[in-house]
Design a protein around this motif. Structure first.
Motif: not given
Length: 284
Positions: A63-68, A71-76, A139-143, A147-150
């Motif tokens: 989850s740390n990897h996905y979060s990073y 953020e790195t690719y500005l998807l958030n 992981l699910l919480g992060l996603l 992305f609440p509409n995922a």
């Protein structure tokens, strides 16, 4: 540092901003993060990224990897009209409809994959079977927060659905999807689903073994079976040539005809990034 455990295998992003409604497609596994940003209901691909994650000596959670990476690719920081996420893991089981029960979901997953703690379970419904899978709550919480509409689905359910509806897979008996450290194998016969599984690999020999062993279990004739391959490898790759020595009819997956790739992305072979570019076609 967490950035040192990431290898960028491909990345293209537009220089100028795009104001049209945006759509995001994600494919994630324990060692892969692939995303595409598109317009026109997923059909105009304007940005694509493929990052391999080295978890061999990592002190960070996945989850740390996905979060990073998010953020790195500005998807958030982008507003997406719709988001599709395919998760590849081995925490799944496939049960015939007649023998499945939602109340027994966790026990079915425990039986096939071991004891699960802190997981969220999902169900994909097909005509005569159910595809159960689970993913980590963190992981699910992060996603869901990002992305609440995922729409979150297992990559296997996506592949099975595409096997029966995507034009380059309809005529195939056998599908092989080669990813970073994992392969997916799907089989159908007379328009009926027979088999799906995920295998991890270290060498090309591992891939050949799992492919040929699976074919042997289902009595698939290498001279007659129609194999379709999706991968991030050139058609002249050593592995592809090795598979051709055993299987006569080998074809490559091709993205849906309505999908257009912008600029540099259009130079990629059409069998690259099959799941992330086509998963919006699934009706799950």
């Amino acid at each position: 540092m967490i950035s040192e455990q990431h290898k960028v295998k491909y990345h293209y992003a537009p220089i100028s901003s795009v104001e049209s409604p945006l759509f995001l497609s994600l494919f994630i596994s324990s060692n892969t993060f692939i995303y595409s940003i598109s317009t026109h209901q997923f059909n105009q691909i304007i940005e694509l990224g493929h990052i391999e994650i080295d978890n061999s000596r990592s002190t960070f959670s996945i989850s740390n990897h996905y979060s990073y990476l998010i953020e790195t690719y500005l998807l958030n920081q982008k507003k997406f009209e719709k988001v599709n996420i395919a998760i590849l893991n081995s925490d799944f089981t496939i049960v015939p409809e007649a023998y499945s029960s939602n109340s027994e979901l966790k026990s079915l997953l425990n039986f096939s994959n071991g004891n699960f703690q802190d997981i969220q379970t999902f169900i994909h419904q097909f005509a005569d079977f159910k595809f159960y899978f689970s993913t980590n709550i963190e992981l699910l919480g992060l996603l869901e927060k990002t992305f609440p509409n995922a729409s979150i689905r297992h990559s296997g359910a996506v592949l099975i659905n595409l096997m029966f509806g995507q034009h380059s897979l309809i005529g195939s008996d056998l599908c092989l999807n080669i990813l970073d450290g994992f392969i997916e194998i799907g089989i159908k016969e007379n328009n009926k689903f027979l088999f799906y599984n995920v295998f991890n690999f270290d060498t090309n020999e591992d891939i050949l073994y799992y492919l040929l062993f699976t074919m042997e279990q289902f009595n698939l004739n290498p001279l007659l079976v129609k194999l379709t391959v999706a991968c991030h490898l050139p058609v002249t790759d050593e592995l592809i040539n090795s598979i051709k020595k055993y299987i006569k009819h080998l074809h490559f997956c091709i993205a849906d005809k309505q999908i257009n790739l912008n600029e540099e992305i259009s130079k990629l072979p059409q069998h690259y990034y099959f799941t992330v570019l086509n998963q919006h076609l699934c009706e799950l």
